[in-house]
Design a protein around this motif. Structure first.
Motif, PDB file in Angstrom:
ATOM      1  N   PHE A  11       0.850  -1.192   0.000  1.00 57.98           N
ATOM      2  CA  PHE A  11       0.000   0.000   0.000  1.00 57.98           C
ATOM      3  C   PHE A  11       0.884   1.238   0.000  1.00 57.98           C
ATOM      4  N   LEU A  12       0.414   2.312  -0.604  1.00 60.61           N
ATOM      5  CA  LEU A  12       1.076   3.625  -0.598  1.00 60.61           C
ATOM      6  C   LEU A  12       2.581   3.573  -0.843  1.00 60.61           C
ATOM      7  N   GLY A  13       3.024   2.716  -1.731  1.00 59.24           N
ATOM      8  CA  GLY A  13       4.448   2.635  -2.038  1.00 59.24           C
ATOM      9  C   GLY A  13       5.232   1.693  -1.137  1.00 59.24           C
ATOM     10  N   PHE A  14       4.621   1.174  -0.092  1.00 58.21           N
ATOM     11  CA  PHE A  14       5.267   0.174   0.754  1.00 58.21           C
ATOM     12  C   PHE A  14       5.061  -1.191   0.110  1.00 58.21           C
ATOM     13  N   VAL A  15       6.048  -2.063   0.244  1.00 55.01           N
ATOM     14  CA  VAL A  15       5.938  -3.415  -0.290  1.00 55.01           C
ATOM     15  C   VAL A  15       6.011  -4.413   0.856  1.00 55.01           C
ATOM     16  N   HIS A  34      -5.376   1.153   6.290  1.00 54.90           N
ATOM     17  CA  HIS A  34      -4.164   0.392   5.966  1.00 54.90           C
ATOM     18  C   HIS A  34      -3.679  -0.444   7.141  1.00 54.90           C
ATOM     19  N   LYS A  35      -4.280  -0.273   8.313  1.00 53.34           N
ATOM     20  CA  LYS A  35      -3.862  -1.076   9.476  1.00 53.34           C
ATOM     21  C   LYS A  35      -4.048  -2.575   9.213  1.00 53.34           C
ATOM     22  N   LYS A  36      -4.905  -2.909   8.257  1.00 55.35           N
ATOM     23  CA  LYS A  36      -5.122  -4.315   7.900  1.00 55.35           C
ATOM     24  C   LYS A  36      -3.972  -4.864   7.052  1.00 55.35           C
ATOM     25  N   SER A  37      -3.080  -3.980   6.620  1.00 60.73           N
ATOM     26  CA  SER A  37      -1.981  -4.383   5.740  1.00 60.73           C
ATOM     27  C   SER A  37      -0.644  -4.464   6.466  1.00 60.73           C
TER      28      SER A  37
END
Length: 49
Positions: A11-15, A34-37
């Motif tokens: 998400f948002l550029g994080f892998v 995004h806490k689910k990621s």
């Protein structure tokens, strides 16, 4: 004991596998959908020797 976040879904550029240790960024992520990621992972307390 403190903690950091490890990305489990991109998400948002994080892998997947990225470690997020910045407190402000962690709070922002945990307050969003995004806490689910991410997973919270305990970090050893570096002040103890």
């Amino acid at each position: 004991m403190s903690f950091h976040l490890v990305v489990t879904k991109p998400f948002l550029g994080f892998v997947r596998g990225d470690v997020i240790a910045d407190a402000a960024k962690m709070n922002e992520i945990l307050a969003s959908d995004h806490k689910k990621s991410v997973n919270r992972v305990a970090s050893p307390d570096s002040s103890k020797g």
